[in-house]
Write a protein that holds these residues in place. Structure first.
Motif: not given
Length: 198
Positions: A13-19, A60-80
């Motif tokens: 259903r979805v793809r998650l990749r780094p924001l 910035k929070e990812r770079n400091s190791g506090k958080r790992y943000p992802f973009a959620i991509i709908d695989r049906e539309t290939n849209q973020v």
């Protein structure tokens, strides 16, 4: 957890990749809807500058190791269609929080959120060897609370006057969790449709 790694997760259903900073344009199409941000601690970005600041802060929070943000991509539309994150990462205690999740209004209640949670839970309990995954929400956010219950998370309790939210108001926060033995069962029941193909 090594936040410098490029983690891409995918199921039917979805793809998650780094924001990425380049996701700004796609997010701009769905971010300016008040209902999406109603119960988030962060106020809705009101314009492109505030949205760019939101994205930059997440990176910035990812770079400091506090958080790992992802973009959620709908695989049906290939849209973020939104974003989600690993937060409060505590490897020595084998726990992590899934949070900072928001979806554009047209993609709410479509199965996208549950599919994204499947990927994050599977990776947390598998690759990260977590024993516990936490989720939390504003006590007033009944839609989110019900979604967490439906995916099998256990409501643990309410922290009263827990944190500041929009407008300087203090909110009560409801905590949920899923433990490793529970995940072993949930992946074969609640998340079966994704796990079989993911």
């Amino acid at each position: 957890m090594d936040c410098s790694r490029c983690i891409t997760l995918e199921n039917a259903r979805v793809r998650l990749r780094p924001l990425e900073a380049t996701d700004f344009e796609a997010l701009k199409a769905i971010a300016f809807e008040p209902e999406v941000w109603r119960f988030m601690p962060t106020a809705m970005p009101r314009n492109s500058v505030e949205l760019a600041t939101y994205v930059a802060h997440a990176l910035k929070e990812r770079n400091s190791g506090k958080r790992y943000p992802f973009a959620i991509i709908d695989r049906e539309t290939n849209q973020v269609v939104g974003s989600t994150s690993y937060m409060n990462i505590v490897p020595e205690e084998k726990r992590v929080e899934i949070g900072g999740t928001w979806l554009g209004k047209p993609f709410q209640r479509t199965g996208v959120n549950r599919a994204a949670k499947h990927l994050l839970l599977k990776y947390a309990f598998g690759e990260l060897a977590c024993d516990r995954v936490e989720l939390k929400t504003d006590a007033r956010n009944w839609q989110s609370r019900e979604a967490m219950r439906r995916m099998g998370a256990v409501e643990e309790g309410t922290l009263r006057s827990h944190m500041f939210t929009q407008g300087g108001m203090r909110r009560d926060t409801v905590y949920f969790s899923i433990l490793k033995p529970e995940w072993d069962e949930l992946r074969l029941t609640v998340f079966r449709e994704y796990d079989a193909r993911g």
